[in-house]
Write a protein that holds these residues in place. Structure first.
Motif, PDB file in Angstrom:
ATOM      1  N   VAL A  15       0.854  -1.186   0.000  1.00  0.00           N
ATOM      2  CA  VAL A  15       0.000   0.000   0.000  1.00  0.00           C
ATOM      3  C   VAL A  15       0.891   1.237   0.000  1.00  0.00           C
ATOM      4  O   VAL A  15       1.859   1.316   0.745  1.00  0.00           O
ATOM      5  N   VAL A  17       0.804   5.715  -0.432  1.00  0.00           N
ATOM      6  CA  VAL A  17       0.093   6.988  -0.525  1.00  0.00           C
ATOM      7  C   VAL A  17       0.973   7.935  -1.323  1.00  0.00           C
ATOM      8  O   VAL A  17       2.164   8.061  -1.037  1.00  0.00           O
ATOM      9  N   VAL A  26      -4.181   6.714  -3.301  1.00  0.00           N
ATOM     10  CA  VAL A  26      -3.712   5.518  -2.610  1.00  0.00           C
ATOM     11  C   VAL A  26      -3.648   4.402  -3.636  1.00  0.00           C
ATOM     12  O   VAL A  26      -4.545   4.268  -4.470  1.00  0.00           O
ATOM     13  N   LYS A  28      -2.664   0.098  -4.325  1.00  0.00           N
ATOM     14  CA  LYS A  28      -2.509  -1.220  -3.702  1.00  0.00           C
ATOM     15  C   LYS A  28      -1.936  -2.175  -4.724  1.00  0.00           C
ATOM     16  O   LYS A  28      -2.418  -2.259  -5.851  1.00  0.00           O
ATOM     17  N   SER A  36      -4.898   1.867  -8.422  1.00  0.00           N
ATOM     18  CA  SER A  36      -4.884   3.148  -7.733  1.00  0.00           C
ATOM     19  C   SER A  36      -6.298   3.630  -7.462  1.00  0.00           C
ATOM     20  O   SER A  36      -7.238   3.277  -8.174  1.00  0.00           O
ATOM     21  N   SER A  37      -6.453   4.476  -6.441  1.00  0.00           N
ATOM     22  CA  SER A  37      -7.760   5.040  -6.112  1.00  0.00           C
ATOM     23  C   SER A  37      -8.241   6.008  -7.185  1.00  0.00           C
ATOM     24  O   SER A  37      -9.422   6.356  -7.218  1.00  0.00           O
TER      25      SER A  37
END
Length: 56
Positions: A15, A17, A26, A28, A36-37
C-alpha cells in the motif's frame, strides 16, 4: 522552468500513498498488478515492460 511536486510514502504490505499536483491517491499492489484510487491500473508483463490503463 516550472516546478513540480511529488511525494510518496509506503504504508507496508503493498500500500502506498502519493501526493502531487493533482491531489492525493492511494495504490494497492495485487500480485503483478497495481490498482490506484484514481482508477489507474498497471500490470507488469515482465521485467522492464508494463501495461497501464484506466478502470473508469
Amino acid at each position: 522552468m516550472p516546478f513540480s511536486f511529488r511525494w510518496s510514502k509506503s504504508l507496508g504490505r503493498g500500500v502506498r500513498v502519493s501526493a502531487g499536483r493533482r491531489g492525493v491517491s492511494v495504490s494497492k499492489r495485487l500480485g503483478r498488478a497495481t490498482v490506484s484510487s484514481t482508477g489507474r491500473v498497471t500490470v507488469r508483463l515482465f521485467k522492464g515492460l508494463s501495461w497501464r490503463g484506466k478502470l473508469w
